[in-house]
Design a protein around this motif. Structure first.
Motif, mmCIF file in Angstrom:
data_model
loop_
_atom_site.group_PDB
_atom_site.id
_atom_site.type_symbol
_atom_site.label_atom_id
_atom_site.label_comp_id
_atom_site.label_asym_id
_atom_site.label_seq_id
_atom_site.Cartn_x
_atom_site.Cartn_y
_atom_site.Cartn_z
ATOM 1 N N LEU A 182 -4.961 -0.268 -6.172
ATOM 2 C CA LEU A 182 -6.126 -0.064 -4.688
ATOM 3 C C LEU A 182 -6.802 -1.712 -4.644
ATOM 4 O O LEU A 182 -6.760 -2.242 -3.535
ATOM 5 C CB LEU A 182 -6.917 0.809 -4.771
ATOM 6 C CG LEU A 182 -6.512 2.577 -4.340
ATOM 7 C CD1 LEU A 182 -7.612 3.176 -5.114
ATOM 8 C CD2 LEU A 182 -6.163 2.684 -3.187
ATOM 9 N N ASP A 240 -4.221 -4.654 -4.286
ATOM 10 C CA ASP A 240 -3.452 -4.769 -2.930
ATOM 11 C C ASP A 240 -4.497 -5.335 -2.026
ATOM 12 O O ASP A 240 -4.221 -6.224 -1.101
ATOM 13 C CB ASP A 240 -2.871 -3.360 -2.629
ATOM 14 C CG ASP A 240 -2.245 -3.179 -1.243
ATOM 15 O OD1 ASP A 240 -1.547 -4.274 -0.855
ATOM 16 O OD2 ASP A 240 -2.768 -2.589 -0.289
ATOM 17 N N THR A 241 -5.717 -5.001 -2.058
ATOM 18 C CA THR A 241 -6.811 -5.629 -1.263
ATOM 19 C C THR A 241 -6.982 -6.986 -1.513
ATOM 20 O O THR A 241 -7.122 -7.683 -0.586
ATOM 21 C CB THR A 241 -8.210 -4.765 -1.467
ATOM 22 O OG1 THR A 241 -7.825 -3.387 -1.022
ATOM 23 C CG2 THR A 241 -9.368 -5.335 -0.478
ATOM 24 N N ARG A 298 -3.906 -8.890 0.092
ATOM 25 C CA ARG A 298 -3.593 -8.750 1.384
ATOM 26 C C ARG A 298 -4.946 -9.132 2.262
ATOM 27 O O ARG A 298 -4.848 -10.176 3.089
ATOM 28 C CB ARG A 298 -3.151 -7.454 2.050
ATOM 29 C CG ARG A 298 -2.040 -6.980 1.526
ATOM 30 C CD ARG A 298 -1.670 -5.588 2.246
ATOM 31 N NE ARG A 298 -2.389 -4.617 1.883
ATOM 32 C CZ ARG A 298 -3.422 -4.212 2.948
ATOM 33 N NH1 ARG A 298 -3.246 -4.657 3.811
ATOM 34 N NH2 ARG A 298 -4.132 -3.202 2.557
ATOM 35 N N LYS A 299 -6.012 -8.882 1.653
ATOM 36 C CA LYS A 299 -7.180 -9.316 2.642
ATOM 37 C C LYS A 299 -8.010 -10.433 2.166
ATOM 38 O O LYS A 299 -8.704 -11.168 3.020
ATOM 39 C CB LYS A 299 -8.211 -7.989 2.569
ATOM 40 C CG LYS A 299 -7.587 -6.933 3.498
ATOM 41 C CD LYS A 299 -8.623 -5.845 3.528
ATOM 42 C CE LYS A 299 -8.035 -4.429 4.171
ATOM 43 N NZ LYS A 299 -8.947 -3.329 4.462
ATOM 44 N N LYS A 300 -7.984 -10.672 0.693
ATOM 45 C CA LYS A 300 -8.632 -11.910 0.345
ATOM 46 C C LYS A 300 -7.587 -13.045 0.028
ATOM 47 O O LYS A 300 -8.359 -14.071 -0.485
ATOM 48 C CB LYS A 300 -9.376 -11.294 -0.869
ATOM 49 C CG LYS A 300 -10.353 -10.233 -0.814
ATOM 50 C CD LYS A 300 -11.636 -10.716 0.006
ATOM 51 C CE LYS A 300 -12.457 -9.202 0.367
ATOM 52 N NZ LYS A 300 -13.313 -9.773 1.129
ATOM 53 N N ARG A 336 -1.778 2.722 0.813
ATOM 54 C CA ARG A 336 -2.133 2.316 1.944
ATOM 55 C C ARG A 336 -3.009 3.527 2.698
ATOM 56 O O ARG A 336 -3.882 3.262 3.190
ATOM 57 C CB ARG A 336 -0.708 1.752 2.793
ATOM 58 C CG ARG A 336 -0.413 0.669 2.299
ATOM 59 C CD ARG A 336 -1.413 -0.798 2.647
ATOM 60 N NE ARG A 336 -0.984 -2.044 1.897
ATOM 61 C CZ ARG A 336 0.173 -2.731 2.160
ATOM 62 N NH1 ARG A 336 0.700 -2.357 3.427
ATOM 63 N NH2 ARG A 336 0.534 -3.864 1.713
ATOM 64 N N ALA A 393 -6.532 4.112 1.227
ATOM 65 C CA ALA A 393 -7.206 2.920 0.881
ATOM 66 C C ALA A 393 -8.859 3.107 1.212
ATOM 67 O O ALA A 393 -9.653 2.853 0.111
ATOM 68 C CB ALA A 393 -6.766 1.678 1.378
ATOM 69 N N LYS A 394 -9.121 3.813 1.989
ATOM 70 C CA LYS A 394 -10.488 3.855 2.365
ATOM 71 C C LYS A 394 -11.099 5.252 1.821
ATOM 72 O O LYS A 394 -12.378 5.521 1.752
ATOM 73 C CB LYS A 394 -10.827 3.883 3.858
ATOM 74 C CG LYS A 394 -10.577 2.530 4.452
ATOM 75 C CD LYS A 394 -10.849 2.242 5.777
ATOM 76 C CE LYS A 394 -10.697 0.974 6.306
ATOM 77 N NZ LYS A 394 -10.948 1.029 7.831
ATOM 78 N N TRP A 439 -9.915 6.997 -1.171
ATOM 79 C CA TRP A 439 -9.309 6.756 -2.550
ATOM 80 C C TRP A 439 -9.159 8.261 -3.325
ATOM 81 O O TRP A 439 -8.196 8.432 -3.879
ATOM 82 C CB TRP A 439 -9.554 5.728 -3.187
ATOM 83 C CG TRP A 439 -11.004 5.340 -3.418
ATOM 84 C CD1 TRP A 439 -11.853 4.798 -2.685
ATOM 85 C CD2 TRP A 439 -11.883 6.200 -4.538
ATOM 86 N NE1 TRP A 439 -13.018 5.089 -3.384
ATOM 87 C CE2 TRP A 439 -13.286 5.821 -4.266
ATOM 88 C CE3 TRP A 439 -11.592 6.730 -5.597
ATOM 89 C CZ2 TRP A 439 -14.210 6.081 -5.250
ATOM 90 C CZ3 TRP A 439 -12.455 7.050 -6.302
ATOM 91 C CH2 TRP A 439 -13.892 6.877 -6.374
#
Length: 469
Positions: free
Chosen positions: A9, A12-13, A16-18, A81, A84-85, A87
């Motif tokens: 988790l 992956d964040t 992709r996001k950072k 995915r 993710a929010k 979990w």
């Protein structure tokens, strides 16, 4: 499982996001020689699906391609995915998906040697103390333990699910309304969170949590606003007391030369309310038959221990003291050191186990009630038909009949005696009548679950706060 789930988790964040190069981190790890186990391959392949990389892009290249790992990793990536929010809701599915890779001991131990340096959350709860809420089974949590392979197979019609499958896990438990974990499983679960936790502390907490809904309410202190303060004489004023408490006139009467803290006095006051009728809750002695026929409360849920816990904690909550005794005799016994105000001391005795002898040892009553008790006490003994065989015996030390001890103990306790019998009212009628003539109350239960009903009723009758008092 929790560590791998969290890493998937989080990483992956981060990727992709950072925009952090987490893929490069795993490539470096694999260049240094990572595990070739199926668990590691599954873990790497999941990241490749998450980051849309070719098989083997992270450097984990097995000797032989396994299509099952591909299928499971694809499901894992979708799960990461999708949840993710939320979990926590996906945790059960991930555990079911990962389980086949961890149940194969040799493979798992081989992978674990490599994983050790990455298991940064493995002992995150070490030394963290008690966590409330783990005793009760989480119905909602159980309903989410579904193997994603089964879900995928159902969506695909005739598509066959890969690996071991769980399907839907049915909830089931022990204790009141079967809502609670088995005590052994509770201990195992908690030790996975905090491996150094004390097992005695855990078992105390287990029965305390189950008992809480059945305890009497906390007593409230009543205040009477119309009471008056009446002077009741004087006493020495100490230099640590407030200056305005000095009674200068009385101090001067006692000595013409005043030295504060030496010959100064202060006036004391009392209430005009006659509190001679103030009610004090009686202490309670709880004797539990812990002979060979009784189960170990640390391995299987124990109704006698729950009942004793409800009575004991209710009494402590009301301000009374408790003495607990486990007895399986002839054999052994365990008891608190006199009447205590500590729930830890009381529960530590009540949740222990002996498994000796055939009945509660009546001679144990000699310890608290061999002489008239200073404070009156209820006496509660939980046992079965074997108590009558014990009553027919003679104390080898004192050469006194146990019937005599039973009668003397009730008289010396000065309170109420209740014998809770797991028996039928039609059995041992002559002996029961003899007990009743002594003043003992006999409460019958035909199954152990009724012990909770007795404990709740007893606690409410003797330790609850009544508005009409």
């Amino acid at each position: 499982m929790a560590n791998l789930y969290a890493d998937l988790l989080i990483n992956d964040t981060l990727q992709r996001k950072k925009s952090l190069q987490m893929a490069a981190v795993y490539q470096k790890i694999n260049q240094q020689g990572a595990s070739t186990s199926k668990l590691w391959q599954f873990y790497m392949r999941t990241f490749e699906y998450l980051w849309k990389l070719d098989r083997g892009a992270l450097g984990a290249k097995p000797k032989k391609h396994d299509p099952m790992i591909d299928a499971d990793a694809s499901l894992a990536a979708s799960l990461i995915r999708s949840y993710a929010k939320n979990w926590l809701e996906g945790a059960g599915r991930f555990a079911a998906l990962l389980y086949p890779y961890m149940i194969k001991d040799k493979e798992y131990e081989k992978a674990r040697k490599v994983f050790m340096i990455y298991l940064d959350a493995e002992y995150a709860g070490e030394g963290g103390g008690m966590i409330a809420g783990l005793v009760e089974i989480d119905e909602e949590g159980l309903s989410s333990i579904i193997d994603p392979r089964v879900e995928a197979a159902k969506r695909g019609g005739n598509q066959e699910a890969s690996g071991d499958t769980f399907g839907r896990v049915e909830a089931g438990g022990e204790g009141p309304r079967q809502r609670y974990l088995n005590p052994g499983r509770y201990i195992d679960l908690f030790k996975q969170i905090n491996p150094i936790v004390d097992e005695q502390e855990l078992i105390n907490n287990y029965y305390r949590e189950i008992a809480l809904p059945h305890l009497v309410s906390f007593p409230l202190e009543a205040a009477n606003p119309v009471s008056l303060s009446l002077p009741e004489g004087t006493e020495s004023w100490d230099i640590s007391d407030p200056m305005d408490e000095i009674d200068w006139i009385e101090s001067a009467v006692g000595s013409p030369e005043i030295f504060p803290g030496y010959n100064t006095v202060k006036r004391i006051y009392g209430s005009d309310i006659d509190d001679a009728e103030t009610k004090k809750p009686l202490d309670v002695y709880i004797g539990i038959d812990c002979s060979g026929s009784m189960g170990n409360p640390r391995q299987r849920f124990s109704w006698p221990v729950l009942a004793a816990t409800v009575i004991g904690l209710s009494a402590l909550r009301a301000g009374a003291k408790v003495m607990g005794c486990l007895s399986g005799e002839p054999g052994s016994f365990m008891e608190t050191d006199d009447f205590r105000s500590s729930d830890v001391e009381v529960l530590t005795v009540l949740t222990s186990y002996l498994g000796t002898g055939y009945a509660y040892g009546v001679p144990r009553l000699e310890t608290p009630f061999g002489q008239p008790a200073k404070d009156k006490a209820h006496v509660v003994i939980v046992t079965d038909d074997d108590i009558f065989r014990m009553l027919g015996a003679v104390n080898e030390t004192t050469n006194i009949s146990n019937w005599v001890t039973m009668e003397k103990a009730l008289a010396h306790a000065g309170g109420v005696g209740t014998l809770v019998l797991h028996s039928q009212p039609t059995w041992h009628q002559e002996e029961v009548q003899r007990l009743k003539k002594m003043g003992w109350h006999v409460y019958y239960v035909t199954n152990e679950q009724q012990l909770l009903e007795f404990a709740s009723e007893f606690s409410q009758n003797h330790y609850s706060v009544r508005t009409d008092d």
